[in-house]
Design a protein around this motif. Sequence first.
Motif, PDB file in Angstrom:
ATOM      1  N   ALA A   1       0.823  -1.206   0.000  1.00 54.17           N
ATOM      2  CA  ALA A   1       0.000   0.000   0.000  1.00 54.17           C
ATOM      3  C   ALA A   1       0.859   1.258   0.000  1.00 54.17           C
ATOM      4  O   ALA A   1       0.483   2.283  -0.574  1.00 54.17           O
ATOM      5  CB  ALA A   1      -0.926  -0.004   1.211  1.00 54.17           C
ATOM      6  N   ALA A   2       2.031   1.175   0.607  1.00 56.35           N
ATOM      7  CA  ALA A   2       2.905   2.342   0.726  1.00 56.35           C
ATOM      8  C   ALA A   2       3.818   2.526  -0.480  1.00 56.35           C
ATOM      9  O   ALA A   2       4.265   3.634  -0.758  1.00 56.35           O
ATOM     10  CB  ALA A   2       3.750   2.231   1.993  1.00 56.35           C
ATOM     11  N   GLU A   3       4.120   1.463  -1.192  1.00 53.10           N
ATOM     12  CA  GLU A   3       5.071   1.510  -2.303  1.00 53.10           C
ATOM     13  C   GLU A   3       4.395   1.878  -3.616  1.00 53.10           C
ATOM     14  O   GLU A   3       3.210   1.638  -3.808  1.00 53.10           O
ATOM     15  CB  GLU A   3       5.762   0.153  -2.478  1.00 53.10           C
ATOM     16  N   THR A   4       5.172   2.450  -4.479  1.00 54.52           N
ATOM     17  CA  THR A   4       4.702   2.697  -5.840  1.00 54.52           C
ATOM     18  C   THR A   4       5.740   2.146  -6.802  1.00 54.52           C
ATOM     19  O   THR A   4       6.898   1.968  -6.451  1.00 54.52           O
ATOM     20  CB  THR A   4       4.500   4.209  -6.104  1.00 54.52           C
ATOM     21  N   GLY A   5       5.305   1.868  -7.988  1.00 54.43           N
ATOM     22  CA  GLY A   5       6.215   1.313  -8.994  1.00 54.43           C
ATOM     23  C   GLY A   5       5.829  -0.109  -9.314  1.00 54.43           C
ATOM     24  O   GLY A   5       5.623  -0.912  -8.417  1.00 54.43           O
ATOM     25  N   GLY A   6       5.742  -0.393 -10.590  1.00 55.57           N
ATOM     26  CA  GLY A   6       5.283  -1.694 -11.051  1.00 55.57           C
ATOM     27  C   GLY A   6       6.070  -2.869 -10.527  1.00 55.57           C
ATOM     28  O   GLY A   6       5.503  -3.855 -10.097  1.00 55.57           O
ATOM     29  N   ALA A   7       7.393  -2.765 -10.548  1.00 56.16           N
ATOM     30  CA  ALA A   7       8.227  -3.898 -10.143  1.00 56.16           C
ATOM     31  C   ALA A   7       8.057  -4.200  -8.658  1.00 56.16           C
ATOM     32  O   ALA A   7       7.958  -5.367  -8.265  1.00 56.16           O
ATOM     33  CB  ALA A   7       9.691  -3.618 -10.466  1.00 56.16           C
TER      34      ALA A   7
END
Length: 62
Positions: free
Chosen positions: A29-35
């Motif tokens: 929930a806190a992270e962004t970015g596809g990988a």
Amino acid sequence: MSDPRDLSETSGRIAVIREQIRIATEQAAAETGGAVEERLSERIAELEAELAELQNRPSQPA
């Protein structure tokens, strides 16, 4: 009859996996970015599969 130690170990492992799922979900929930999202999603799926396997173990040997 099942060994109480086996049941205790399984219960403990279930608790650990639930906590790992909770942490991974918070990270996702806190992270962004596809990988990153894909990696966390795969990890959550692995943990959920392991949790399901542990929960489906018979409490007594067949």
